[in-house]
Scaffold this motif. Structure first.
Motif, short mmCIF file in Angstrom:
data_model
loop_
_atom_site.label_atom_id
_atom_site.label_comp_id
_atom_site.label_asym_id
_atom_site.label_seq_id
_atom_site.Cartn_x
_atom_site.Cartn_y
_atom_site.Cartn_z
N GLU A 245 -0.22 0.84 4.14
CA GLU A 245 1.15 0.33 4.20
C GLU A 245 1.43 -0.58 3.00
O GLU A 245 0.58 -1.36 2.57
N THR A 246 2.64 -0.48 2.48
CA THR A 246 2.99 -1.21 1.26
C THR A 246 4.07 -2.25 1.49
O THR A 246 3.87 -3.45 1.31
N MET A 247 5.26 -1.78 1.88
CA MET A 247 6.42 -2.67 1.90
C MET A 247 6.26 -3.82 2.87
O MET A 247 6.60 -4.97 2.55
N THR A 248 5.73 -3.54 4.05
CA THR A 248 5.61 -4.59 5.06
C THR A 248 4.70 -5.71 4.59
O THR A 248 5.06 -6.89 4.66
N VAL A 249 3.50 -5.35 4.09
CA VAL A 249 2.57 -6.39 3.66
C VAL A 249 3.08 -7.10 2.41
O VAL A 249 2.78 -8.28 2.18
N LEU A 250 3.84 -6.40 1.59
CA LEU A 250 4.42 -7.04 0.41
C LEU A 250 5.39 -8.14 0.82
O LEU A 250 5.51 -9.17 0.13
N MET A 251 6.04 -7.97 1.95
CA MET A 251 7.06 -8.92 2.38
C MET A 251 6.51 -10.08 3.21
O MET A 251 7.11 -11.17 3.19
N VAL A 252 5.39 -9.89 3.92
CA VAL A 252 5.01 -10.89 4.92
C VAL A 252 3.65 -11.54 4.70
O VAL A 252 3.26 -12.41 5.48
N THR A 253 2.90 -11.15 3.66
CA THR A 253 1.55 -11.70 3.51
C THR A 253 1.44 -12.80 2.47
O THR A 253 0.37 -13.39 2.31
N GLY A 254 2.48 -13.10 1.74
CA GLY A 254 2.44 -14.20 0.78
C GLY A 254 1.99 -13.83 -0.61
O GLY A 254 2.27 -14.54 -1.57
N ASN A 255 1.23 -12.74 -0.76
CA ASN A 255 0.83 -12.20 -2.06
C ASN A 255 0.09 -13.21 -2.94
O ASN A 255 0.40 -13.37 -4.12
N ALA A 256 -0.88 -13.88 -2.38
CA ALA A 256 -1.74 -14.78 -3.15
C ALA A 256 -3.03 -14.03 -3.49
O ALA A 256 -3.77 -13.63 -2.58
N GLY A 257 -3.30 -13.85 -4.78
CA GLY A 257 -4.46 -13.07 -5.20
C GLY A 257 -5.75 -13.86 -5.18
O GLY A 257 -6.43 -13.98 -6.21
N ILE A 258 -6.11 -14.38 -4.02
CA ILE A 258 -7.35 -15.14 -3.86
C ILE A 258 -8.11 -14.57 -2.67
O ILE A 258 -7.55 -13.87 -1.83
N ILE A 259 -9.40 -14.88 -2.63
CA ILE A 259 -10.22 -14.41 -1.51
C ILE A 259 -9.88 -15.23 -0.27
O ILE A 259 -10.03 -16.45 -0.27
N PRO A 260 -9.41 -14.60 0.80
CA PRO A 260 -9.02 -15.37 2.00
C PRO A 260 -10.24 -15.85 2.77
O PRO A 260 -11.25 -15.15 2.87
N ASP A 261 -10.14 -17.06 3.30
CA ASP A 261 -11.22 -17.59 4.13
C ASP A 261 -10.83 -17.67 5.60
O ASP A 261 -11.61 -18.11 6.44
N SER A 262 -9.60 -17.26 5.93
CA SER A 262 -9.15 -17.21 7.32
C SER A 262 -7.90 -16.36 7.39
O SER A 262 -7.37 -15.91 6.37
N PHE A 263 -7.41 -16.15 8.61
CA PHE A 263 -6.18 -15.39 8.80
C PHE A 263 -4.93 -16.23 8.53
O PHE A 263 -3.83 -15.69 8.53
#
Length: 320
Positions: A245-263
């Protein structure tokens, strides 16, 4: 009657008509054989075109990705812990993009699989016919909702809820993306799982009940295992939809290009990166080719998921 007006015996009539009937039957047989050969050719061509198309896509992706892989400095940056293509020198770390895609997908599956399979069990084994006729079409209609609409829903409703609930600076997080993707995968998992459970022969339930099992014991220990291959296929299709999926995650995930350490932190997925940046990069640049590396990695991941789904489905059918 014969041509000269004399009566004909029954055997004479049979003798006269039999050659013409046999000739017509032979013509029909030849026509049907020709139709079968043409149909087989069309089906073979369709399958061949599909396979060739996949191979060409694969070759195109890797052809465009090779310049980055053969450049020592750029290739070394692919293992970096951040994606920062406008820095000097640019950093094309794939790890945060892969991690972002995986955390959102895993979260979506953790949410959607129990709900989807539970809804499928209810629809196929518990709900009355009237309730089933209302709920199943409604769930299937949800699969047709455009992803951008769900993205708006995630931004306008889910993100503020997540922000206030966990006291975060922003509600555009991996959790928001996971919940939104779960809503997208839920109809697929529910519909296919319900079909798989409904296809289990009724004698399985009757045999379990006759041995003293309760209805729910029969469902959990007999019906669901018998439909496990179909349920697994539905889960894998849900995973495939979530990770692609592309559009949904582009809109709601914040788009920070870092390794996540939590949800509860913003993330950037591979699909969102390609969609957001491909239209802005210079053709032939390192950034351009790095995006094709991202696409190639995504292609390999989805291929592996589909391969695992096929292997599991075949294995379960053999067990059954």
């Amino acid at each position: 009657m014969s041509p000269n007006g004399e009566p004909m015996a029954v055997k004479d009539v049979v003798n006269v008509d039999t050659p013409s009937l046999a000739k017509n039957a032979s013509k029909r047989r030849r026509a049907w054989n020709a139709f079968e050969k043409v149909s087989e050719g069309i089906l073979f061509a369709s399958a061949f075109i599909g396979v060739v198309t996949i191979i060409l896509i694969f070759l195109f992706l890797f052809k465009e990705a090779l310049p980055v892989l053969f450049d020592a400095k750029t290739a070394a940056s692919l293992t970096a812990s951040k994606w920062y293509p406008i820095s000097q020198p640019p950093v094309f770390g794939l790890i945060p993009l892969i991690a972002g895609s995986l955390i959102v997908t895993v979260g979506a599956i953790v949410i959607s699989v129990p709900l989807g399979v539970g809804a499928a069990i209810y629809l196929s084994m518990v709900a009355s016919p009237m309730v089933r006729e209302i709920l199943k079409p409604t769930i299937e209609v949800l699969a047709g909702i455009p992803s951008v609409v769900l993205g708006f829903f995630g931004m306008a409703f889910l993100a503020p809820v997540v922000k206030s609930l966990f006291n975060l600076p922003t509600g555009l997080t991996a959790l928001t993306g996971a919940i939104t993707l779960a809503l997208m995968a839920l109809p697929t998992i529910t519909s296919i799982s319900e079909d798989a459970i409904s296809s289990v022969p009724g004698k399985y339930m009757e045999a379990a009940l006759s041995l003293g099992a309760t209805r729910w014991q029969a469902i959990i220990t007999v019906i669901v295992p018998a439909a496990f291959s179909g349920i697994t296929a539905s889960v894998m299709l849900g995973i495939g939809r979530a990770i692609g999926e592309t559009m949904t995650v582009l809109m709601v995930t914040g788009n920070a290009g870092i390794i996540p350490d939590s949800f509860l932190v913003p993330v950037r997925t591979m699909t969102a990166t390609i969609a957001a940046e491909m239209g802005e990069v210079a053709r032939g640049s390192d950034h351009y080719h790095a995006l094709f590396v991202v696409g190639a990695v995504l292609f390999i991941m989805t291929f592996i998921i589909n391969l695992i789904a096929d292997m599991v489905s075949r294995r379960m059918k053999e067990v059954e």
